[in-house]
Write a protein that holds these residues in place. Structure first.
Motif, PDB file in Angstrom:
ATOM      1  N   ASP A 297       0.836  -1.193   0.000  1.00  0.00           N
ATOM      2  CA  ASP A 297       0.000   0.000   0.000  1.00  0.00           C
ATOM      3  C   ASP A 297       0.875   1.250   0.000  1.00  0.00           C
ATOM      4  OD1 ASP A 297      -2.756   1.044   0.236  1.00  0.00           O
ATOM      5  OD2 ASP A 297      -1.974   1.906   2.099  1.00  0.00           O
ATOM      6  N   ALA A 298       1.916   1.228   0.823  1.00  0.00           N
ATOM      7  CA  ALA A 298       2.816   2.385   0.896  1.00  0.00           C
ATOM      8  C   ALA A 298       3.567   2.579  -0.427  1.00  0.00           C
ATOM      9  CB  ALA A 298       3.812   2.189   2.044  1.00  0.00           C
ATOM     10  N   TYR A 299       3.994   1.477  -1.050  1.00  0.00           N
ATOM     11  CA  TYR A 299       4.753   1.571  -2.300  1.00  0.00           C
ATOM     12  C   TYR A 299       3.885   2.145  -3.416  1.00  0.00           C
ATOM     13  CZ  TYR A 299       7.984   0.029  -6.045  1.00  0.00           C
ATOM     14  OH  TYR A 299       8.847  -0.028  -7.110  1.00  0.00           O
ATOM     15  N   ILE A 300       2.632   1.675  -3.491  1.00  0.00           N
ATOM     16  CA  ILE A 300       1.761   2.144  -4.573  1.00  0.00           C
ATOM     17  C   ILE A 300       1.312   3.582  -4.326  1.00  0.00           C
ATOM     18  CG2 ILE A 300      -0.426   1.708  -5.795  1.00  0.00           C
ATOM     19  CD1 ILE A 300       1.961  -0.305  -6.230  1.00  0.00           C
ATOM     20  N   GLU A 301       1.172   3.941  -3.053  1.00  0.00           N
ATOM     21  CA  GLU A 301       0.774   5.322  -2.756  1.00  0.00           C
ATOM     22  C   GLU A 301       1.842   6.285  -3.267  1.00  0.00           C
ATOM     23  OE1 GLU A 301       0.166   6.222   1.358  1.00  0.00           O
ATOM     24  OE2 GLU A 301      -0.634   8.229   0.933  1.00  0.00           O
ATOM     25  N   ASN A 302       3.095   5.927  -3.018  1.00  0.00           N
ATOM     26  CA  ASN A 302       4.194   6.804  -3.418  1.00  0.00           C
ATOM     27  C   ASN A 302       5.469   5.972  -3.517  1.00  0.00           C
ATOM     28  OD1 ASN A 302       6.189   8.678  -3.735  1.00  0.00           O
ATOM     29  ND2 ASN A 302       5.461  10.052  -2.091  1.00  0.00           N
ATOM     30  N   PRO A 303       5.739   5.422  -4.700  1.00  0.00           N
ATOM     31  CA  PRO A 303       6.848   4.469  -4.839  1.00  0.00           C
ATOM     32  C   PRO A 303       8.171   5.014  -4.309  1.00  0.00           C
ATOM     33  CG  PRO A 303       5.548   4.518  -6.857  1.00  0.00           C
ATOM     34  CD  PRO A 303       4.996   5.600  -5.964  1.00  0.00           C
ATOM     35  N   LYS A 304       8.475   6.267  -4.593  1.00  0.00           N
ATOM     36  CA  LYS A 304       9.786   6.786  -4.235  1.00  0.00           C
ATOM     37  C   LYS A 304       9.902   7.055  -2.736  1.00  0.00           C
ATOM     38  CE  LYS A 304      11.687   7.541  -8.513  1.00  0.00           C
ATOM     39  NZ  LYS A 304      10.692   7.224  -9.526  1.00  0.00           N
ATOM     40  N   ALA A 305       8.742   7.218  -2.067  1.00  0.00           N
ATOM     41  CA  ALA A 305       8.798   7.459  -0.621  1.00  0.00           C
ATOM     42  C   ALA A 305       9.221   6.179   0.103  1.00  0.00           C
ATOM     43  CB  ALA A 305       7.442   7.936  -0.121  1.00  0.00           C
ATOM     44  N   LEU A 306       8.798   5.013  -0.419  1.00  0.00           N
ATOM     45  CA  LEU A 306       9.186   3.767   0.260  1.00  0.00           C
ATOM     46  C   LEU A 306      10.563   3.311  -0.219  1.00  0.00           C
ATOM     47  CD1 LEU A 306       8.094   1.615   2.298  1.00  0.00           C
ATOM     48  CD2 LEU A 306       7.671   0.188   0.302  1.00  0.00           C
ATOM     49  N   VAL A 307      10.783   3.337  -1.523  1.00  0.00           N
ATOM     50  CA  VAL A 307      12.074   2.887  -2.071  1.00  0.00           C
ATOM     51  C   VAL A 307      12.644   4.040  -2.897  1.00  0.00           C
ATOM     52  CG1 VAL A 307      13.264   1.125  -3.430  1.00  0.00           C
ATOM     53  CG2 VAL A 307      11.134   0.545  -2.241  1.00  0.00           C
ATOM     54  N   SER A 308      13.403   4.908  -2.224  1.00  0.00           N
ATOM     55  CA  SER A 308      13.914   6.062  -2.953  1.00  0.00           C
ATOM     56  C   SER A 308      14.829   5.542  -4.055  1.00  0.00           C
ATOM     57  CB  SER A 308      14.664   7.005  -2.015  1.00  0.00           C
ATOM     58  OG  SER A 308      15.408   6.269  -1.094  1.00  0.00           O
ATOM     59  N   GLY A 309      14.653   6.058  -5.241  1.00  0.00           N
ATOM     60  CA  GLY A 309      15.486   5.607  -6.348  1.00  0.00           C
ATOM     61  C   GLY A 309      14.954   4.394  -7.066  1.00  0.00           C
ATOM     62  N   THR A 310      13.734   3.944  -6.751  1.00  0.00           N
ATOM     63  CA  THR A 310      13.205   2.799  -7.497  1.00  0.00           C
ATOM     64  C   THR A 310      13.033   3.170  -8.970  1.00  0.00           C
ATOM     65  OG1 THR A 310      11.363   1.277  -7.784  1.00  0.00           O
ATOM     66  CG2 THR A 310      10.814   3.457  -6.943  1.00  0.00           C
ATOM     67  N   ARG A 311      13.217   2.154  -9.825  1.00  0.00           N
ATOM     68  CA  ARG A 311      13.117   2.422 -11.251  1.00  0.00           C
ATOM     69  C   ARG A 311      11.667   2.404 -11.719  1.00  0.00           C
ATOM     70  NH1 ARG A 311      16.401  -1.496 -13.110  1.00  0.00           N
ATOM     71  NH2 ARG A 311      14.730  -2.600 -14.144  1.00  0.00           N
ATOM     72  N   MET A 312      10.762   2.112 -10.830  1.00  0.00           N
ATOM     73  CA  MET A 312       9.357   2.089 -11.249  1.00  0.00           C
ATOM     74  C   MET A 312       8.876   3.517 -11.466  1.00  0.00           C
ATOM     75  SD  MET A 312       6.092   0.137  -9.763  1.00  0.00           S
ATOM     76  CE  MET A 312       5.109   0.996  -8.562  1.00  0.00           C
ATOM     77  N   ASN A 313       8.584   3.796 -12.725  1.00  0.00           N
ATOM     78  CA  ASN A 313       8.219   5.151 -13.096  1.00  0.00           C
ATOM     79  C   ASN A 313       6.712   5.307 -13.017  1.00  0.00           C
ATOM     80  OD1 ASN A 313       9.156   7.626 -13.783  1.00  0.00           O
ATOM     81  ND2 ASN A 313      10.417   6.801 -15.461  1.00  0.00           N
ATOM     82  N   TYR A 314       6.217   5.454 -11.818  1.00  0.00           N
ATOM     83  CA  TYR A 314       4.771   5.508 -11.602  1.00  0.00           C
ATOM     84  C   TYR A 314       4.518   6.573 -10.557  1.00  0.00           C
ATOM     85  CZ  TYR A 314       0.132   4.125 -10.050  1.00  0.00           C
ATOM     86  OH  TYR A 314      -1.179   4.123  -9.698  1.00  0.00           O
ATOM     87  N   ARG A 315       3.578   7.458 -10.841  1.00  0.00           N
ATOM     88  CA  ARG A 315       3.423   8.653  -9.993  1.00  0.00           C
ATOM     89  C   ARG A 315       2.827   8.348  -8.625  1.00  0.00           C
ATOM     90  NH1 ARG A 315      -0.225   7.949 -13.531  1.00  0.00           N
ATOM     91  NH2 ARG A 315      -2.449   8.224 -13.158  1.00  0.00           N
ATOM     92  N   GLY A 316       2.146   7.201  -8.501  1.00  0.00           N
ATOM     93  CA  GLY A 316       1.524   6.896  -7.220  1.00  0.00           C
ATOM     94  C   GLY A 316       0.012   7.029  -7.304  1.00  0.00           C
ATOM     95  N   MET A 317      -0.671   6.377  -6.364  1.00  0.00           N
ATOM     96  CA  MET A 317      -2.136   6.393  -6.349  1.00  0.00           C
ATOM     97  C   MET A 317      -2.563   6.956  -5.003  1.00  0.00           C
ATOM     98  SD  MET A 317      -4.572   3.052  -6.900  1.00  0.00           S
ATOM     99  CE  MET A 317      -4.038   2.615  -8.531  1.00  0.00           C
ATOM    100  N   LYS A 318      -3.216   8.121  -5.024  1.00  0.00           N
ATOM    101  CA  LYS A 318      -3.472   8.808  -3.755  1.00  0.00           C
ATOM    102  C   LYS A 318      -4.722   8.311  -3.013  1.00  0.00           C
ATOM    103  CE  LYS A 318       0.174  11.163  -4.322  1.00  0.00           C
ATOM    104  NZ  LYS A 318       1.025   9.975  -4.576  1.00  0.00           N
TER     105      LYS A 318
END
Ligand SMILES: Cc1cc2nc3c(=O)[nH]c(=O)nc-3n(C[C@H](O)[C@H](O)[C@H](O)COP(=O)(O)OP(=O)(O)OC[C@H]3O[C@@H](n4cnc5c(N)ncnc54)[C@H](O)[C@@H]3O)c2cc1C
Lengths: 420, 235
Positions: free
Chosen positions: B92-113
């Motif tokens: 849930d945390a990763y999908i909400e804001n991928p870079k907040a959980l894994v800074s530098g992740t290559r998943m280019n997805y803006r997040g789901m609020k």
């Protein structure tokens, strides 16, 4: 919508009202339970105990003595005596349950009667089915329960089959091969086959250290896998070889006449072959017409009542309820919810929200016990897992010993809870 | 006439009794969201393979960055090595804001609020992970009812029959005659000590996982009812 408080009030009023028929001299409501195992014995005991004589409870069980599947692996490993797996029905009978040792052969849901092999016809108001499992014919090519179980035992209904398997293991030639054909999902006791492998390995390590164990598995994953793999390596070195579906574990044929297994076309000679076939609800559930295409009996997650018939409950292995594994613990837990719901319908006693739980212990080696458990709650669709835990790899010996001792306590507890 | 009576009671009981656990979310809506927002990079379901992103079968309970044959970013590989496991909370945390959980992740997805949309997506993903009936230790499939907030259980406080029903769950392990064959006796305890012990499991101060699980689903009133019930059992 009724609030809880109002509902309880009316529930009690209805209860008071309901005592009237007895005063008028009517017969007590009758509950017939088919199957005196983990689900059925518990249900019968709780129905009789908690209704204080307001219900007539009859338990129909094919065998006069019940041999628990749980701990039957420990018997194979030499950690538990066979006699201690066996339980009679005397105390249940003393506790107000009428116990009939016969096979139920027919159920007439319209007339609400059960017919027994001996010819007796039992009328009921509510029927509880907890007949355990039967084997799917043709699930392992070359093997059928009727013709080959004496050569290649399943030992997945405890009793003479378990004794036969133990004798075969002990008679294995030095350096021989033990093979297990593991079952496809869903089957009773998810860690059961792998606990059995552990116990066989323990016996062979002592008596036949050059022997080999082959596990032929159609599944790519199984319960407590990391714990078993760690334990097998630690205690038994390279004795256990697990062949998953990628290497032919899903394409296995057996040849009982020549004691061979054929794995994806390759023929291997074995000395003992434990075939655990695919499973389905105990046959009487299909006879009663409460199973669906899956071979299991769908039930209402809040009460364990059959979705096919409003007067029938299905418990334990036979039921399709959702997330609970098919285990003795689950069956016992479901039986208490069912007993409460049935009493509610027949005597107007209060009913409470269903709570279910399960814990399965497994023994990997002497005093090396592990466990997995979860708690469950009903959703409108199914019984859903809401919390789970599992032993960790790398735990110290003291914790593993405590876990094993706890399982002994559980065995004593659940058998007392089932049989009185 | 007599046969009608039980039926009336049945209707009353069963319409009032179920206290449903909450589904994780609306899996059907989740399927639509997945198709719109994830499918360009990820596959899930039968025959799923790695594409731009790793395939997501069995994601619940899977260690982060653990698929062989997929080239993860270094930050994601490090999180996996540190022990990040995908659960309802971490996903849930990763999908909400991928870079907040894994800074530098290559998943280019803006997040789901929207939390409800995420819940729906989680429910859909959960359907493609291990089934608890086969692998009991796998991640839960529903949210448990909060033991302290349910009006239904509060109104049955102190009910001795409820105490007895609750206690039936304990008796699978704890024997009513007080004997201890590997699991301690809990009969004839002073109610206060009993309550303290149960709360210690509930708050995870006492370490035992079985008892933590048992206690975590009980509210204060239920623990009190159990204490009262077990105190009355003679050894
Ligand atoms: C090797 C092994 C190890 C296991 N270990 C564990 C464990 O550690 N913990 C655990 O919780 N579970 C364990 N289990 C699983 C457990 O044994 C079953 O899940 C449990 O017994 C199911 O209960 P049940 O009431 O559904 O069926 P059962 O306990 O099988 O009872 C069914 C009863 O119904 C009777 N019956 C069937 N049809 C009829 C009929 N037509 N008329 C009359 N009687 C009938 C049968 O004779 C039987 O006695 C294990 C199983 C195996 C095989």
């Amino acid at each position: 919508m009724l609030t809880r408080r109002i509902f309880l009030g009316t529930g009690m009023a209805a209860g008071a009202f309901l005592t009237a028929p007895t005063v008028w001299g009517q017969a007590k409501p009758k509950v017939v339970v088919i199957g005196g195992g983990a689900g059925g014995a518990t249900a019968a005991r709780y129905l009789a105990k908690d209704s204080d004589g307001a219900l007539e409870v009859t338990l129909v069980e094919a065998n006069p003595i019940y041999t628990t599947c749980f701990f039957s692996n420990l018997y194979l490993g030499g950690f538990y005596d066979f006699e201690n797996l066996q339980h009679g029905y005397d105390k249940l009978a003393g506790g107000g349950v009428t116990v009939i040792n016969d096979m139920a052969t027919a159920v007439d849901r319209a007339a609400r009667t059960v017919t027994l092999a001996g010819g007796t016809v039992l009328p009921y108001d509510r029927l509880v089915l907890s007949p355990g499992i039967d084997f799917k014919d043709g699930s392992v090519p070359g093997w059928s329960a009727d013709t080959h179980a004496e050569i290649m035992p399943h030992a997945y209904k405890a009793g003479p089959q378990t004794q036969l398997l133990k004798a075969q293991i002990e008679a294995m030639p030095q350096g021989g091969t033990f093979a297990m054909v593991a079952p496809p999902n869903p089957y009773r006791c998810p860690p059961g086959p792998y606990e059995r492998i552990s116990m066989v390995a323990h016996v062979l390590k002592e008596k036949n250290p050059t022997a080999k164990i082959l596990v032929l598995d159609p599944k790519d994953k199984y319960s407590k896998q990391a714990l078993f793999e760690e334990g097998w390596q630690r205690h038994y070195g390279t004795m256990v070889e697990w062949v998953g579906p990628d290497f032919g574990g899903n394409a296995v044929e057996v040849r009982p006449d020549t004691m061979e297994v054929v794995i994806d076309g390759d023929v291997t000679k074995v000395d003992v072959c434990n075939v655990i076939p695919g499973q389905m609800a105990g046959k009487i559930a299909a006879i009663a017409g409460v199973t669906d295409d899956s071979g299991w009996a769908p039930v209402d997650p809040a009460s364990m009542k059959s979705k096919m018939d409003e007067n029938t409950w299905v418990l334990g292995d036979s039921s399709a309820q959702g997330d609970m594994p098919k285990s003795g613990f689950s069956a016992n837990s479901q039986a208490k919810v069912a007993a409460m719901a049935i009493r509610g319908e027949l005597t107007g006693s209060k009913t409470f929200p269903a709570k279910y739980s399960n814990t399965c212990w497994s023994l990997i080696a002497p005093e090396d016990g592990v466990k997995v458990g979860a708690s469950y709650e009903p959703t409108p669709e199914k019984i859903a897992s809401v919390e789970s835990f599992i032993s960790a790899t790398g735990e110290d010996a003291a914790l593993r010993k405590a876990t094993y001792e706890e399982s002994l306590g559980w065995y004593a507890g659940i058998t007392a809870d089932m049989f009185g | 006439m007599a046969s009608l009576l039980p039926r009336i009671a049945a209707v009353l009981c069963l319409s009032g009794a179920p206290l449903w656990a909450e589904d994780i979310g609306d899996a059907e809506r989740g399927a639509t969201l997945f198709a719109q927002q994830c499918k360009a990079c990820h596959q899930i379901g039968e025959g799923a393979v790695n594409r731009v992103g790793p395939q997501l079968n069995g994601i619940f309970g899977r260690k982060a960055s653990s698929l062989e044959g997929f080239n993860y970013s270094r930050p994601m590989a490090r999180m996996g090595a540190d022990g990040l496991v995908w659960t309802l909370e971490t996903l849930d945390a990763y999908i909400e804001n991928p870079k907040a959980l894994v800074s530098g992740t290559r998943m280019n997805y803006r997040g789901m609020k929207d939390p409800q949309a995420r819940a729906a997506l989680m429910a859909f993903l959960r359907d493609w992970s291990d089934r608890p009936q086969d692998i009991p230790e796998s991640e839960p499939t529903a949210l448990k009812t909060d033991p302290d907030l349910s009006a239904a259980t509060l109104s049955i406080q102190g009910d001795p029959e409820y105490g007895e029903y609750l206690a039936s769950e304990c008796q699978t392990c704890h024997q009513t005659d007080g004997s201890d064959q590997g699991i301690p006796s809990i009969t004839s305890w002073p109610a206060e000590d009993f309550v303290v012990a149960m709360h210690a499991y509930k708050q995870k101060l006492r370490p035992h996982p079985v008892m933590q699980m048992m206690a975590s689903r009980l509210n204060d009133e239920e623990i009190a009812a159990l204490a009262a019930y077990f105190a009355t059992l003679e050894e």
